[in-house]
Design a protein around this motif. Structure first.
Motif, mmCIF file in Angstrom:
data_model
loop_
_atom_site.group_PDB
_atom_site.id
_atom_site.type_symbol
_atom_site.label_atom_id
_atom_site.label_comp_id
_atom_site.label_asym_id
_atom_site.label_seq_id
_atom_site.Cartn_x
_atom_site.Cartn_y
_atom_site.Cartn_z
ATOM 1 N N GLY A 172 103.026 79.149 84.319
ATOM 2 C CA GLY A 172 101.861 78.881 85.156
ATOM 3 C C GLY A 172 100.963 80.062 85.405
ATOM 4 N N LYS A 173 101.233 81.215 84.757
ATOM 5 C CA LYS A 173 100.429 82.410 85.014
ATOM 6 C C LYS A 173 99.044 82.323 84.388
ATOM 7 N N TYR A 174 98.964 81.731 83.180
ATOM 8 C CA TYR A 174 97.717 81.757 82.416
ATOM 9 C C TYR A 174 97.347 80.345 81.967
ATOM 10 N N PHE A 175 96.163 80.226 81.350
ATOM 11 C CA PHE A 175 95.652 78.949 80.859
ATOM 12 C C PHE A 175 95.240 79.138 79.396
ATOM 13 N N ARG A 176 95.597 78.188 78.532
ATOM 14 C CA ARG A 176 95.241 78.311 77.120
ATOM 15 C C ARG A 176 94.537 77.043 76.643
ATOM 16 N N HIS A 177 93.758 77.216 75.576
ATOM 17 C CA HIS A 177 93.006 76.108 74.989
ATOM 18 C C HIS A 177 93.187 76.097 73.477
ATOM 19 N N ASP A 178 93.281 74.906 72.893
ATOM 20 C CA ASP A 178 93.123 74.754 71.442
ATOM 21 C C ASP A 178 92.534 73.384 71.161
ATOM 22 N N ILE A 179 92.260 73.132 69.910
ATOM 23 C CA ILE A 179 91.520 71.916 69.537
ATOM 24 C C ILE A 179 92.301 70.646 69.852
ATOM 25 N N THR A 180 93.613 70.752 69.954
ATOM 26 C CA THR A 180 94.406 69.563 70.270
ATOM 27 C C THR A 180 94.178 69.070 71.691
ATOM 28 N N TYR A 212 80.865 79.149 80.714
ATOM 29 C CA TYR A 212 81.292 78.131 81.667
ATOM 30 C C TYR A 212 80.928 76.758 81.140
ATOM 31 N N GLY A 213 81.802 75.796 81.394
ATOM 32 C CA GLY A 213 81.530 74.422 81.010
ATOM 33 C C GLY A 213 82.812 73.615 80.939
ATOM 34 N N TYR A 214 82.768 72.522 80.173
ATOM 35 C CA TYR A 214 83.928 71.651 80.009
ATOM 36 C C TYR A 214 84.829 72.186 78.907
ATOM 37 N N CYS A 215 86.145 72.200 79.195
ATOM 38 C CA CYS A 215 87.093 72.698 78.201
ATOM 39 C C CYS A 215 88.502 72.325 78.636
ATOM 40 N N GLY A 216 89.232 71.636 77.796
ATOM 41 C CA GLY A 216 90.613 71.290 78.108
ATOM 42 C C GLY A 216 91.513 72.514 78.064
ATOM 43 N N TYR A 217 92.594 72.487 78.844
ATOM 44 C CA TYR A 217 93.512 73.617 78.861
ATOM 45 C C TYR A 217 94.883 73.156 79.330
ATOM 46 N N GLU A 218 95.868 74.043 79.167
ATOM 47 C CA GLU A 218 97.191 73.835 79.735
ATOM 48 C C GLU A 218 97.692 75.166 80.292
ATOM 49 N N ARG A 219 98.559 75.100 81.296
ATOM 50 C CA ARG A 219 99.149 76.308 81.853
ATOM 51 C C ARG A 219 100.236 76.833 80.914
ATOM 52 N N THR A 220 100.359 78.160 80.834
ATOM 53 C CA THR A 220 101.376 78.784 80.005
ATOM 54 C C THR A 220 102.065 79.891 80.786
ATOM 55 N N ASP A 221 103.173 80.391 80.220
ATOM 56 C CA ASP A 221 103.908 81.515 80.788
ATOM 57 C C ASP A 221 104.211 81.276 82.257
#
Length: 731
Positions: A251-259, A240-249
């Motif tokens: 809006g079903k899921y959430f993904r993260h990458d270095i960008t 748990y903590g800070y982490c950027g994400y975007e919704r995918t599929d």
């Protein structure tokens, strides 16, 4: 290692530090140049067993000590977070005791890594198996401010200090949303009742974010993670903590990458969380304690005011929906609008005029042809879920508002088909062709509970044992085959080609696709069967499902995300975590019912909060009508005030205020006022009664009532607010 007394103690062993309270033990162990954190819990013999550990090199095979590569973006790494020698180094190099007495102890770890100055406060309280952790990071930054990809606290679940075998899995896992890909996380848009839980045998741990601290000033998104196949070690990782994400599929899921790194407006960020530990938990049961903890921390239900619902017009509804028809009828009575009542009757008559094919009937209404049509006009499918739901609400309309023998006759013809065609297991197929051949999709599924609920309602209305026996046979299938495996799947979990959107369990969270509606049908069925039979296992099984369902209820508002923010609403399941007002209204009356049946105030409060939220959301006319129907059922069952005598609590549900309450032997005394001068009447309903009659004192005036009178509710005239004096008198 043996537990001692329940007072808090701190002791040093060399350079290591131990904090214990007889229930939990936290060991800060010096290794690899810093302090690893170990979380232990006492078992029934008073011996401590290791449950969680922060990640360090000794836990990870040497083959996983990889060198840092760049760039590390989605699809280029085998697991979510970048791992290198630097990121595995123990960042906390110093420990100091901030506070220690008999009631609590707090220690602070400090250290630095890659320019970050970190500190973490760990607090243990006497008699509490929860551990509180607060993290602060002072980030390095230039003129434009610091940049952060993620900052997360991670722990490995190590039951009794061991990792899992390659083919071994925990007995129970829970996360707010599934995350089926390597680059997925659980974004804070899904933080309704945020927690990740892992249990193996009687050993269990949960990481519970304190999202209320960061909701007000959230410098970047936050995320949870539960990963059984994390690529680091054979143990589930809870993070748990800070982490950027975007919704995918969609809006079903959430993904993260270095960008998704963020430039922050501040150089100091903080977050907090609680860790729940148990070495004595009943198998698969820690989620119940998590639900209790979240509610105790965030609950603020407030009274329901049924008149808050939107004023409906008869022209706004064109579909033949018996659920909405009940709402129209209820609103017609409340507002004195005869047109709404007539429209409800028209909908009832449209459904009853549908041609029945061995009891089955079309459940969709074609306004152009002014007649019913099948679920799938091309293939002629009949939906037992929709047929059962339509007739369930027609039976409610029959019982609550306007008795109609046609409804019972129509319902019995359909029920006879369910009894004749149900499978030997007790399962009821979800769809039939026009030739009455069952379709394979969801042939034996949780949707059986929707039809069994209808059968139980019909048994209640007709008092015929044949329908009760059929409902119990289907309930046996649900409780033996669906609930233990958590196969809470319904039609909303199917893709357009009729297949499950996720065929197997998510390898990362260990969870399957779960529908809150499917869980709700099962909870309602168990409550109804317990009410009809008095068989206590139905109540116990229903409460087990209800507690899982409670983890879909929103515990906080999110000022930064109004689209997913509403305290009290429930989400549709563990895909996308979308809140649903109609589902929440159904949850509300079910939760209130469980509060009345069990005497547990929390369930009733949850129901009040859910109904309040559902009635305040802007919805379509059909949705508002359905919500009004659920509110009408709740008001019929629980009145304006519901008082539980044996559990000694009372809750207002329609604009009244209980300013004082006293439970005596065979008596109850209440001081009541109306919250508004517009409230003209009310009713008090009593539950948890064991005697044949009771003395009720309201605002100093006394009366004696039979048990039957109190359970059906006693009428009360309006009370003014406290400063206007009391007008009530019991005759």
């Amino acid at each position: 290692m043996t537990a001692g007394q329940h007072s808090v103690t701190i002791r040093t062993v060399g350079r290591d530090l131990e904090i214990s309270n007889g229930l939990v033990l936290i060991r800060l162990v010096l290794c690899d140049g810093g302090y690893a954190q170990e979380f232990w819990a006492a078992n029934s013999r008073g011996q401590y067993q290791l449950l969680l550990s922060s990640i360090h090199k000794n836990l990870i095979p040497s083959s996983e000590h990889r060198a840092l590569t760049s760039p590390m973006i989605s699809g280029d790494r085998e697991h979510l977070f970048a791992v290198c020698r630097e990121s595995l180094r123990m960042v906390y190099s110093d420990v100091q005791i901030l506070r220690c007495d008999d009631t609590s102890a707090c220690v602070r770890m400090t250290g630095s890594a890659q320019g970050h100055s970190l500190k973490s406060d760990v607090t243990v309280e006497a008699g509490n198996s929860m551990v509180r952790v607060e993290v602060e990071d002072k980030l390095p930054g230039g003129v434009l401010g610091p940049v952060l990809e993620y900052l997360m606290s991670s722990y490995a679940f190590l039951p009794d200090g061991r990792t899992f075998a390659a083919s071994e899995e925990p007995d129970f896992t829970w996360a707010p949303n599934i995350r089926p890909t390597n680059d997925a996380i659980i974004g804070d848009s899904a933080f309704h009742s945020p927690a990740v839980i892992v249990q193996h045998g009687r050993l269990a741990a949960a990481l519970i974010p304190d999202s209320s601290e960061t909701d007000r000033a959230r410098p970047m998104p936050m995320a949870l993670d539960l990963d059984l196949t994390n690529g680091l070690l054979f143990a589930p990782l809870l993070s748990y903590g800070y982490c950027g994400y975007e919704r995918t599929d969609q809006g079903k899921y959430f993904r993260h990458d270095i960008t998704m790194s963020r430039r922050l407006p501040t150089s100091i960020i903080r977050y907090g969380y609680s860790i729940m530990l148990s070495a004595t938990a009943k198998r698969g049961s820690l989620y119940k304690d998590v639900a209790r903890f979240l509610w105790s921390k965030h609950s603020e239900p407030g009274p329901v005011v049924y008149a808050k619902s939107r004023i409906l017009s008869p022209e706004s509804l064109i579909s033949a929906d018996s659920h909405a028809a009940c709402g129209l009828y209820a609103e017609g009575i409340r507002t004195g609008n005869r047109e709404l009542i007539e429209r409800a009757r028209e909908i009832r008559d449209a459904i009853l005029s549908s041609p029945q094919n061995s009891g089955l009937f079309p459940t969709r209404f074609d306004p152009a042809r002014e007649q019913g049509c099948c679920v799938n006009a091309d293939n002629g499918f009949y939906s037992t879920v929709e047929c059962s739901t339509q007739l369930y609400w027609l039976l409610k309309l029959h019982a609550l508002f306007e008795p109609d023998a046609r409804i019972v006759s129509f319902a019995r013809r359909y029920a006879d088909h369910l009894i004749e065609s149900k499978l030997r297991s007790g399962a009821i197929p979800s769809w039939y062709t026009e030739d009455l051949i069952p379709i394979s999709a969801l042939r034996s599924s949780a949707q059986t509970a929707a039809s069994a609920l209808f059968l139980a309602e019909l048994a209640k209305v007709t008092e015929l044992k044949m329908y009760l026996r059929a409902a119990e046979q289907s309930a046996k299938f649900i409780l033996n085959e669906i609930v233990p495996k958590r196969l809470f799947v319904d039609h909303t979990c199917l893709s357009s080609d009729g297949m499950l959107s996720l065929e197997c369990a998510d390898p990362h969270t260990g969870m399957r696709t779960m529908s809150a509606q499917a869980m709700l049908w099962i909870a309602q069925l168990c409550a109804q069967l317990y009410s009809l039979t008095g068989t206590h296992p139905y109540l116990e099984d229903g409460l087990d499902v209800m507690d899982l369902l409670c983890l879909s209820q929103a515990m906080t508002d999110k000022p930064w995300d109004s689209s997913t923010s509403r305290f009290g609403l429930c989400s549709r399941g563990n895909i996308g975590a979308q809140l649903d007002a109609e589902l929440s209204a159904e949850f509300a009356r079910c939760a209130m019912y469980y509060g009345a049946l069990s005497g547990e105030r929390e369930y009733f409060e949850r129901g009040v909060a859910a109904l309040n939220a559902a009635m305040s959301v802007d919805q379509t006319a059909e949705s508002h009508a359905r919500i009004a129907a659920d509110a009408a059922v709740a008001q019929s069952q629980f009145g304006s005030i519901y008082a539980h005598m044996s559990a000694k609590w009372a809750i207002e549900t329609d604009g009244f205020r209980v300013t004082n309450i006293d439970f005596g032997k065979g008596s109850i005394s209440l001081d009541i006022s109306a919250s508004s001068t517009s409230i003209r009447e009310g009713r008090i309903v009593f539950g948890g009664l064991k005697g044949s009659s009771y003395k009720v004192i309201i605002n100093g005036e006394a009366g004696t009532f039979t048990r039957a009178d109190l359970e059906s509710g006693i009428s009360i005239p309006v009370f003014p607010p406290p400063d206007q004096g009391a007008l009530f008198q019991v005759s």
